[in-house]
Design a protein around this motif. Structure first.
Motif, mmCIF file in Angstrom:
data_model
loop_
_atom_site.group_PDB
_atom_site.id
_atom_site.type_symbol
_atom_site.label_atom_id
_atom_site.label_comp_id
_atom_site.label_asym_id
_atom_site.label_seq_id
_atom_site.Cartn_x
_atom_site.Cartn_y
_atom_site.Cartn_z
ATOM 1 N N GLN A 208 35.632 59.512 30.803
ATOM 2 C CA GLN A 208 36.562 59.823 31.880
ATOM 3 C C GLN A 208 37.098 58.592 32.617
ATOM 4 O OE1 GLN A 208 38.299 62.513 33.130
ATOM 5 N NE2 GLN A 208 37.712 63.224 31.083
ATOM 6 N N PRO A 209 36.292 57.555 32.892
ATOM 7 C CA PRO A 209 36.862 56.392 33.582
ATOM 8 C C PRO A 209 38.047 55.766 32.852
ATOM 9 C CG PRO A 209 34.478 56.317 33.686
ATOM 10 C CD PRO A 209 34.825 57.461 32.770
ATOM 11 N N ILE A 210 38.103 55.918 31.524
ATOM 12 C CA ILE A 210 39.262 55.431 30.765
ATOM 13 C C ILE A 210 40.343 56.500 30.686
ATOM 14 C CG2 ILE A 210 40.073 54.707 28.486
ATOM 15 C CD1 ILE A 210 37.482 53.193 28.124
ATOM 16 N N LEU A 211 39.950 57.729 30.322
ATOM 17 C CA LEU A 211 40.931 58.798 30.152
ATOM 18 C C LEU A 211 41.654 59.103 31.463
ATOM 19 C CD1 LEU A 211 38.859 61.216 27.871
ATOM 20 C CD2 LEU A 211 40.625 59.557 27.200
ATOM 21 N N ARG A 212 40.951 58.943 32.590
ATOM 22 C CA ARG A 212 41.551 59.209 33.900
ATOM 23 C C ARG A 212 42.750 58.305 34.169
ATOM 24 N NH1 ARG A 212 37.246 58.164 36.715
ATOM 25 N NH2 ARG A 212 36.383 60.273 36.605
ATOM 26 N N LEU A 213 42.749 57.133 33.548
ATOM 27 C CA LEU A 213 43.819 56.158 33.767
ATOM 28 C C LEU A 213 45.043 56.393 32.884
ATOM 29 C CD1 LEU A 213 41.654 52.923 34.126
ATOM 30 C CD2 LEU A 213 42.757 54.229 35.949
#
Length: 538
Positions: A208-213
């Motif tokens: 999520q920390p990557i996909l959220r961006l």
């Protein structure tokens, strides 16, 4: 989460400190000419682009200059346009002034997000008064602007997690700032923000920390903002320019360093001066916050510690190191230190006693420096003895102010620490305005080059000797020169160029072995910095 109106009220404090800091940086930035090594190179690139009538590729002595991408040169050019295209130093330094001011503002924003007005003020004051932030804020280098862009991109990463209500805005701002940072100094910004995202994935055990961006959206923004200039610049300047700009200045510089080479522990030493005197409160504060559980209660503080660690360790792996490379993370360290100070004042325990003692020690050091520094400086540099009061007065007044705050607020450390920051800020402003101005001629040697402009204008053949080409001479002379860096090439150029003369520092010419070069006449000379600039001819 802090209510938005409350956060906005705290940001008024941050804006006020950032504006005050910008005034201090401007006082120093407007007090002097361009100082070597980097300032004349950047200023001359703007001059040559202006003279050529094209702002696509920066030039150095007529050759495409591949030191950095284009955005900083464009920012300087905007400042130059404001000055009436006169290459006035303070106007070209505006991107640096604003860059450091936005570092202060970034610290204030993140501290005020959940920390309140006290933390906002402390974090902003610590950042504004840090020696490296001041220096980069008044110096014509790329680092203040680049660091501000990266810092705010990292803040957007944090807020994308902590302010889900405004996620689309934070993601868009993140990708725009990241693209601008890449257009300023290359892919390092992508690496640093990417490492933080990867660390968060490992800690959260989630993508999520990557996909959220929204990485696909980021690629499209990159293609729109960054790729067009790279394509046009490479097509105009050629493959050699592309190789040097993309490969040599980034990957080779990092993995096979060719300058600024220092051991692995360099940053463990440099942070004590560059972020002085806030390094100790930041380190001790991080430990204090961890033990009190505040790193869990306020995730943004944990993110500050994680980003600092990631950037610090990653940059330490390269042999090429400069203290200014860490500039972007010092505001995050200030946020952590400010939170620790605020909590210590609330708990009124041993950590507050430590902070108060530390402030008192700094007051003693300021008072000692007020008397010792002018005497030591006068003994070594007698011509600058008259500048002593400009060091003595602010240091001594600051020491008194710190002591007064220490006595006035016996159950708090904040007033004394703010007095420390104020002392540093005032001292930096005075030194930048008065002392730097007094040193200007000795640093630049401008009278020498003004004389040279009269005797060796554009019509007379002139060479520059030295492996690294420095642009202050051609910035003042407003012309190109031949560039030679071996004795053989210099001798051949002089033999083949009737009436030719050469610019060479005494540190270079004293080591010449060729008898022909040893017989060259000195037409003019002047001390410049720690060397002597010379004009020589057969």
């Amino acid at each position: 989460m802090t209510e938005k109106p409350l956060l906005r009220s705290y940001m008024k404090t941050g804006l006020a400190v950032a504006a005050a800091a910008a005034v201090i940086y401007l006082l120093a930035a407007s007090a002097r000419d361009y100082w070597s090594p980097d300032e004349p190179d950047f200023a001359n690139a703007v001059r040559e682009m202006q003279a050529r009538g094209s702002y696509l590729v920066p030039l150095q002595n007529g050759i495409p200059y591949s030191e950095k991408p284009i955005l900083f040169y464009w920012a300087m050019s905007v400042g130059n346009a404001v000055s009436g295209f006169n290459l006035t130093p303070v106007f070209l330094r505006l991107p640096s002034v604003l860059g450091s001011a936005f570092l202060v503002l970034g610290a204030a924003f993140l501290a005020g997000f959940r920390g309140g007005k006290k933390e906002t003020l402390l974090a902003a004051a610590m950042t504004a008064s840090a020696p490296l932030v001041f220096w980069q804020g008044q110096f014509l280098q790329i680092d203040a602007m680049f660091s501000a862009l990266v810092l705010w991109a990292l803040i957007c990463q944090i807020m994308a997690t902590e302010d889900a209500e405004n996620l689309p805005r934070w993601v868009l701002a993140f990708h725009v700032l990241l693209s601008l940072a890449i257009l300023t100094k290359g892919p390092l910004a992508l690496v640093l923000t990417g490492l933080f995202a990867i660390l968060r994935c490992v800690i959260d055990r989630s993508w999520q920390p990557i996909l959220r961006l929204r990485p696909l959206r980021g690629i499209l923004i990159f293609l729109a903002l960054v790729l067009p200039w790279y394509f046009l610049a490479v097509r105009a300047a050629g493959k050699a320019y592309a190789y040097d700009l993309i490969v040599r200045q980034n990957f080779i510089r990092f993995f096979e360093a060719f300058d600024h080479i220092w051991p692995w522990w360099f940053y463990f030493e440099s942070i004590w001066g560059d972020f002085s005197p806030w390094t100790l409160p930041a380190i001790a504060g991080a430990i204090y916050l961890y033990r009190r559980g505040l790193l869990k209660a306020r995730p943004e503080l944990a993110y500050c510690v994680q980003i600092f660690a990631v950037v610090f360790l990653f940059l330490s792996t390269s042999d090429s190191k400069q203290g200014k490379y860490l500039l972007m993370v010092f505001p995050l360290a200030a946020v952590v230190a400010a939170a620790a100070v605020a909590l210590a004042d609330e708990e009124k325990g041993r950590f507050m006693t430590f902070l108060r003692t530390y402030a008192l020690v700094l007051a003693v050091l300021f008072a000692t420096a007020a008397f010792l520094v002018p005497k030591l400086a006068a003994a070594r540099y007698p011509s600058y003895a008259r500048l002593g009061p400009y060091v003595t007065v602010p240091f001594l007044a600051g020491a008194i102010a710190i002591a007064a705050a220490w006595i006035w607020k016996r159950r708090e450390s904040t007033p004394a620490l703010l007095a420390v920051a104020l002392t540093l800020g005032v001292s930096e402003g005075i030194v930048g305005r008065v002392v730097f101005s007094a040193m200007d001629e000795a640093k630049t040697g401008r009278p020498f080059y003004e004389r040279l402009k009269e005797s060796h204008g554009k019509d007379k053949p002139l060479a520059y000797y030295g492996k690294t080409y420095r642009c202050y001479p051609i910035l003042i002379l407003e012309r190109r020169t031949a560039h030679v860096w071996t004795e053989t090439d210099l001798k051949n150029w002089l033999l083949q160029t009737p009436g030719g003369a050469v610019l060479a520092d005494e540190s270079e010419s004293r080591n010449w072995q060729d008898p022909y070069l040893k017989r060259l006449r000195i037409l003019d000379r002047q001390p410049v910095g720690g060397d002597i600039a010379q004009l020589l001819a057969p």
